[in-house]
Write an enzyme that holds these catalytic residues in place. Sequence first.
Site, PDB file in Angstrom:
ATOM      1  N   SER A  76       0.795  -1.235   0.000  1.00 42.06           N
ATOM      2  CA  SER A  76       0.000   0.000   0.000  1.00 42.06           C
ATOM      3  C   SER A  76       0.825   1.281   0.000  1.00 42.06           C
ATOM      4  O   SER A  76       0.280   2.359  -0.244  1.00 42.06           O
ATOM      5  CB  SER A  76      -0.931   0.008   1.206  1.00 42.06           C
ATOM      6  N   THR A  77       2.103   1.203   0.289  1.00 45.13           N
ATOM      7  CA  THR A  77       2.901   2.441   0.244  1.00 45.13           C
ATOM      8  C   THR A  77       2.873   3.022  -1.163  1.00 45.13           C
ATOM      9  O   THR A  77       3.034   4.229  -1.351  1.00 45.13           O
ATOM     10  CB  THR A  77       4.371   2.203   0.656  1.00 45.13           C
TER      11      THR A  77
END
Lengths: 499, 485
Positions: free
Chosen positions: A222-223
């Site tokens: 998700s970064t």
Amino acid sequence: MNAPLRKSGVVLFVLFGLIFANLNWIQAYKADEYRTHPWNGRVVVAEYERARGVIEAGGNPLARSIETDDTLKYLRVYPKKEIYAPVLGYKPVNLGATGIEETENDFLSGESDKLIADRISDMFTGEKTGGGNVLLSLNTKAQEVAWKQMVNNERGAKKGAAIALDPRTGAIQALVSMPSYDPNQLVTHDKKAAAAAYKELNADKDQPMLNRALSQTLPPGSTFKVVVSAAALENGYDVDTEIPAGSVYKEGGATIRNAEDEVCPSGEVTLKEALTESCNTGYAKLGVKLGADKVKEKAKAFGFEESDLKIGNLQSKDGLPVAASHTGDIANPDGSTDKSALAQSSIGQRDVRMTPMQGALIAASVANGGDQMRPYLVQKLLSPDRRTIYTASPQTKSSPIDSTVAGKLKEMMVSVVENGTGKNARVDGLTVGGKTGTAQNAEGADPHGWFIGFAFNDKGEPVSAVCVMLENVKGGHASAEAARIAGLIMKAAAGGGGN
Amino acid sequence: MSRIPGLKTRRNAELGLLAFAMVLVAAFGATVEANKYDKLQPNFWVPAALLSILFLGLHLVVRYVAPYADPVLLPMVALINGIGVAFLRRIDIANAINDKEGPPGIFSGIGGRQLAWTLIALILAAALLLLIRDHRNVSKYAYTLGLTGIVLMMIPAVLPGSISEVNGAKLWIKLGAFSIQPGEFAKLMLVTFFAYYLVRKREVLSLASKRFLGIDFPRGRDLGPVVTVWLFSLLVLVFEKDLGTALLYFGLFVVTLYVATERSSWLIIGLLLFFGGVYIAYLLGASVGGPFANFYDRAEVWLDPFSQANYERVSGNSYQLVQGLLGLGTGGLFGTGPGAGSPLSVPEVQNDFIFAGLGEEIGLFGLSALLVCYMLIAIRGLRAAIGVRDSFGKLVAGGLSFTLGLQVFVILGGITGLIPLTGQTTPFLSSGGSSLMANWLLIAMLLRISNAARGPATGGGGAARPGPKKAPTQLHGAMTEVIKP
């Protein structure tokens, strides 16, 4: 009988002539080749006649040479052992050097042109002045906190990396790779012991000599949503723009779910909320809406696909190599966009691969108003008598986003730490923003936990940008521990407490 | 021994050259200490002074019992011997510094031992000069000497390896801390025997032959001895695992034969037999192995010392040869200076590889000077052989001089990679008593013969120069001696 005696004399003349000719060949023609031959132990002895310079940071010597009564006059020692090994590397007796020891070898050994004045004065004084000293940008407190927190992480992860840098300058504040190794065992003058230690480290399946912060790429999870958010903000979206979400999204052969059922179950959610809660369905749909080109282009602007970045001395452009991060093709065999791949890539899965360095650079760009500074490790070069020969002057590497987009991303990322998945990264007295990531990798393997983020001090200045990565973390929420460690590193880098 | 007015003895020239040689030796020792300790030790002059006294003693013996002896021989040998002692002491100093000890005593270490050996060797040489006033008297014991020589040569081959083998070559007799290399002495005895035998047989060897392919081949029964010695030298090669010794004995025999008969066909036959033998040994080493394997390894290593495989072989690798070459190369033209090199990086630098160790420190120019000294010794020996009036003396002096020159060639050729490496000592330079004693006896014999060559004829025959020639003295038991002009 005298004639054969005379002829015997001629034979001796010829034999001695052959010896003489051969000696000329060896001592005149081949002399230079033999003098510098790698098997000639005198080459090494001569190299160790002069004390190699000190590599230091914040007033602490990290690599220095101590005098011995050995054949090799100086022994290289690394007092902090494995903590700084990924940065310093090592300078062994008869293998190749690595790390800063390699990239700044000329200066440390005293052979550099920058030290020519010292060499000339040596000629007259007969002294053997040592080599020059290298002052690193590392913040020893941040580095040591990072190491301590990584190896004592609360989730039992054995492998990982952490990197912190000053967003305003690009100066690396901390660089840790776990597991690490003790460089002292590789530079011992006992060549057999050194070779055996090297062999053992090389065969270790945990790869202690791999610099995970710079050389290893893993799915960022998700970064990567920060990159997609940047692309969206540049294409008509705003922080409060409602984007489609939901609990499940099917695209092509891919089924995308949220990490937990309570994350963005409703049909629409604002961009800021989507990032705060790390809404997978929302970002998958957003990525598909934007198109593969916009996502890939933005990733590239942040530094993906860059294969020639080196971190060391800004002047020489030499340094520790950083592996290229990739977004992958996101295309069908016929060249059209593979939408299921795009949906998965938009949440940092599929073929997306990122180094922790790249993660830190993304956070730093956001914190620095959209300008990405070229990262560096060598702050200063000092002559043997500690005159400053060189001071790093920071360079802007690229501007992946403009300051408006940077401001909006900052607002969204601060929300992640204050209200969302990154709460563990909160630090008293600092404004912290960031993004967590829990990345699926191989089938059945535990996910990697990521956190990228930044901290602003009370004057509103960005003081640190960080990326922490823990490999194969057992149980859920792998990123929470990464966020906690990141917060402590930034606190130390900003001059806060150091526990 | 009466002196003839007008015939110059050149003894004072000898004394002057000797003094110069000792100054060089003292300078070498002083430079070593200055380099290793940054200052001279108070007793730096002692080894050179002791050597000077020893050589002065031998000079006085020569002055009184061999006044016409060649004046160049003694100073040249003294210079090489002195440099040898100084260099071995330099190695002791390097070892002492490594072990964090003070400067070694004058009589400790290999340098001190070499000094003691020099004393013994010079006493032997003086004794030989004093005892044997006429070299022809030696011929009386020719058979005894020949037999003793063969026995001495064979002893290490039949002894168990534990007391005869050092670094893969069976050439020693080790008794506790004391070890001798009997082959060194055998060489002298065999030369004497060959000379005596050939003087007696030279007519039949040189005249009774058949011509074939333009070469005069002797009769089979006369060829017997040469074939015997050739096979014998191959046996030595096989059992003592040493090509150098075989090459020396064989070369020695062929050359004496050639000088005695004046037939170059002997040289050609000898060379063919030798290289044939070596080639067969090489092939056997490649296929059969066993005792030939050591020789095969050395040949392989010689062909390409710098290949990684040869450098890292488990046994018989090229490490020593390569380190010697790197040392020589590091020395370059002028050398690093005595005491400033690192000879300890060459294995066995005190023995076989002393020339490589010296070469690093005195450079090409220094080594060339040493080479010239060796050549002068050999050439002056041959000069004595040419000058002396009896065949026995010619053959002995010629054989000894040529052997000495050949030995220097074999070892220096080996360490410089010109020929395969064989474990020979470097005469007068290498550490070791046997070699030093045997070679000083050789020099004493050359001094004795050169005295006869340069001085007035003595005894029953011969002519006092410049008078007319008379019939030469009959050699003991010799019937057929004819001197050709």
